[in-house]
Design an enzyme around this catalytic site. Structure first.
Site, PDB file in Angstrom:
ATOM      1  N   SER A   8       4.275 -26.783  41.944  1.00  0.00           N
ATOM      2  CA  SER A   8       5.453 -26.894  42.814  1.00  0.00           C
ATOM      3  C   SER A   8       6.381 -25.718  42.584  1.00  0.00           C
ATOM      4  O   SER A   8       6.388 -25.115  41.507  1.00  0.00           O
ATOM      5  CB  SER A   8       6.206 -28.180  42.473  1.00  0.00           C
ATOM      6  OG  SER A   8       7.494 -28.184  43.051  1.00  0.00           O
ATOM      7  N   TYR A  27       9.754 -33.983  36.520  1.00  0.00           N
ATOM      8  CA  TYR A  27       8.773 -33.564  37.536  1.00  0.00           C
ATOM      9  C   TYR A  27       8.425 -32.085  37.330  1.00  0.00           C
ATOM     10  O   TYR A  27       7.249 -31.705  37.293  1.00  0.00           O
ATOM     11  CB  TYR A  27       9.369 -33.787  38.925  1.00  0.00           C
ATOM     12  CG  TYR A  27       8.513 -33.292  40.073  1.00  0.00           C
ATOM     13  CD1 TYR A  27       7.410 -34.014  40.506  1.00  0.00           C
ATOM     14  CD2 TYR A  27       8.822 -32.089  40.727  1.00  0.00           C
ATOM     15  CE1 TYR A  27       6.628 -33.556  41.569  1.00  0.00           C
ATOM     16  CE2 TYR A  27       8.053 -31.627  41.785  1.00  0.00           C
ATOM     17  CZ  TYR A  27       6.960 -32.366  42.202  1.00  0.00           C
ATOM     18  OH  TYR A  27       6.186 -31.914  43.243  1.00  0.00           O
TER      19      TYR A  27
END
Ligand SMILES: NC(=O)c1ccc[n+]([C@@H]2O[C@H](COP(=O)([O-])OP(=O)(O)OC[C@H]3O[C@@H](n4cnc5c(N)ncnc54)[C@H](O)[C@@H]3O)[C@@H](O)[C@H]2O)c1
Length: 273
Positions: free
Chosen positions: A154, A167
């Site tokens: 990401s 995350y």
């Protein structure tokens, strides 16, 4: 000179791909594009209804598909999914480890993170990718051809953002896993790369606007999309296809000299500008 032959390396005709997280969003879009490029595709997810919808989407591309309900947190289930690809289609050339989860931002600050949330994110986003890589590399190491593994990380790996630290940490782990896999798999012809997408509206990002009753506040969702688009010089958020194109590239022979790399379809948000 550009000719149609220049595009042949992008073809996956005769290849077999396995995609986790294939029931939705980026996984579904990637599976669709890999099938469009000619691959037979094994679709893996916990969401069986979504898997059927994806299989229906792919039906028009002419290749074969198999749906495997499996939880990537389980090594046994991931191993079984990879075995199914080889048993049913006779080979395995591409594994895209796309399945992932995040937490609602209000639960994600370091001081607020519970052990359960921490374990949940690590189990899917790190262990899930690890099992996928391990199973793929065991098959590809012995096939005499190698293969391509594409992990999804990401843009969170580039810029710290309050509320998504755990995350981001799990996605950062995928970067080193990708590089290590590239070193270990290279001699057997296994390429391992990752795609680090920017913000792409999917059911995952809809979580930012999910109300306590489970519905999505569309106005709030639109506000988040506008805010995210503002961060990009291209003034838009990403699409599933923006990311899937990168997955196809890395999966295919067009990327035959690419390994250990992180491709960033993020509209430029991670550069200082
Ligand atoms: N959407 C974005 O803005 C964005 C940005 C960067 C990275 N990503 C990453 O892209 C990947 C796909 O996300 P998305 O946005 O398409 O989300 P999504 O929620 O639409 O899709 C995720 C899929 O993973 C599946 N999944 C979740 N846990 C699983 C498990 N334990 N076993 C098997 N399948 C499981 C879900 O059922 C779902 O089908 C994730 O790894 C995510 O972290 C997304």
């Amino acid at each position: 000179m550009t000719s149609s032959a220049s595009f042949q390396p992008w073809s996956l005709a005769g290849r077999v791909a396995l995609v986790t997280g294939a029931a939705s969003g980026i996984g579904r879009g990637s599976a669709d594009l890999l099938a469009w490029a000619g691959a037979d595709v094994v679709l893996v997810d916990v969401d069986e209804t979504g898997l059927k919808e994806t299989a229906a989407d792919l039906a028009g591309h002419g290749g074969r598909t198999a749906e495997v309900a499996a939880d990537v947190r389980s090594r046994e289930q991931v191993d079984a999914a990879v075995r199914r690809a080889v048993d049913e289609f006779g080979r395995l050339d591409v594994v895209a480890n796309v399945a992932g989860i995040t937490l609602p931002a209000m639960r994600g600050r370091i001081v607020d993170t519970t052990e359960d949330d921490l374990d949940a994110l690590i189990a899917v986003n790190v262990k899930g990718v690890f099992w996928g890589m391990q199973a793929a590399m065991r098959v590809m190491e012995g096939n005499g051809r190698g293969g391509s593994i594409v992990n999804i990380t990401s843009t969170a790996i580039d810029t710290p953002l309050p509320g998504i630290g755990v995350y981001a940490m799990t996605k950062a782990a995928i970067v080193m896993l990708t590089r290590t896999g590239a070193c270990e798999g290279g001699p057997a012809g296994i390429r391992v790369n990752a795609v680090a997408p920017g913000f792409v509206p999917t059911s995952m990002t809809a979580g930012h606007a999910r109300q306590p009753d489970g519905t999505i506040d569309e106005e709030e969702m639109e506000a988040v999309n506008v805010e995210m688009a503002r961060l990009s010089p291209l003034a838009r958020v990403g699409t599933v296809d923006d990311v899937a194109q990168c997955v196809l590239y890395l999966a295919s022979d067009a990327a035959r000299f690419m390994t250990g790399q992180i491709l960033r379809p993020n509209g430029g948000v991670s550069m200082p500008w």
